[in-house]
Write a protein that holds these residues in place. Sequence first.
Motif, PDB file in Angstrom:
ATOM      1  N   SER A 162      -4.847   6.273  -0.657  1.00  0.00           N
ATOM      2  CA  SER A 162      -3.768   5.293  -0.760  1.00  0.00           C
ATOM      3  C   SER A 162      -4.037   4.305  -1.899  1.00  0.00           C
ATOM      4  O   SER A 162      -5.185   4.052  -2.265  1.00  0.00           O
ATOM      5  CB  SER A 162      -3.592   4.544   0.561  1.00  0.00           C
TER       6      SER A 162
ATOM      7  N   SER B  15       1.004   5.375   0.262  1.00  0.00           N
ATOM      8  CA  SER B  15       0.207   6.415   0.917  1.00  0.00           C
ATOM      9  C   SER B  15       0.250   7.734   0.179  1.00  0.00           C
ATOM     10  O   SER B  15       1.257   8.066  -0.459  1.00  0.00           O
ATOM     11  CB  SER B  15       0.721   6.640   2.337  1.00  0.00           C
TER      12      SER B  15
ATOM     13  N   THR C 289       0.849  -1.203   0.000  1.00  0.00           N
ATOM     14  CA  THR C 289       0.000   0.000   0.000  1.00  0.00           C
ATOM     15  C   THR C 289       0.875   1.240   0.000  1.00  0.00           C
ATOM     16  O   THR C 289       1.757   1.385   0.854  1.00  0.00           O
ATOM     17  CB  THR C 289      -0.928   0.017   1.223  1.00  0.00           C
TER      18      THR C 289
ATOM     19  N   LYS D  69      -3.436   0.455  -3.255  1.00  0.00           N
ATOM     20  CA  LYS D  69      -3.093  -0.916  -2.886  1.00  0.00           C
ATOM     21  C   LYS D  69      -2.831  -1.716  -4.152  1.00  0.00           C
ATOM     22  O   LYS D  69      -3.664  -1.728  -5.074  1.00  0.00           O
ATOM     23  CB  LYS D  69      -4.212  -1.564  -2.074  1.00  0.00           C
TER      24      LYS D  69
END
Lengths: 117, 115
Positions: free
Chosen positions: A76, A22, A20, A78
Amino acid sequence: AQTVTQSQPEMSVQEAETVTLSCTYDTSESDYYLFWYKQPPSRQMILVIRQEAYKQQNATENRFSVNFQKAAKSFSLKISDSQLGDAAMYFCAYRGIYGGATNKLIFGTGTLLAVQP
Amino acid sequence: EPEVTQTPSHQVTQMGQEVILRCVPISNHLYFYWYRQILGQKVEFLVSFYNNEISEKSEIFDDQFSVERPDGSNFTLKIRSTKLEDSAMYFCASSGFSGNPYEQYFGPGTRLTVT
């Protein structure tokens, strides 16, 4: 003025794992677009995923999905089932809508993702 | 799939020389942009162009820079007298009313090296 912050200069993930990335942003506007761009070593800018701020549902494109938290101004990315080809610099970007289609993209400083075999 | 093209892919020039970077946006697009990325840094907006005039420009886009759409297909960025700090990757982008009007499609970039 709007700003985009990416606090992770570098990240690493094992192949097939999930990572992930940010991104936070600051804006006083209520409607806008957020993007993740991928920049491989060729330096081409490739759009990965787009999120409209008025949509509550998080955007998904195959192995890529976002977690969009409007109140927290967080966006974010992923990446699931990471592949060697995912290794690249990833930029988060903001674009307002009130100026129409001429609005510029505002980019974060990028996160360099390495994928370990 | 239509794409934005840029020429040349790499331009080397001497300080003080004029350079013209060329872009061919997607054919039915109406909004055009130039961005710059100094090596290792983030992508920065330079200028946006619509209806044959500049819509917005950044502080970077000073009098040394100009843009033009000379013939309805090309979109050019001219740097009148290059400086060492102009060395960067320059990206052209375009957007239009097909697909998502707020999505900008980027060209592959021109790497400008000023010596």
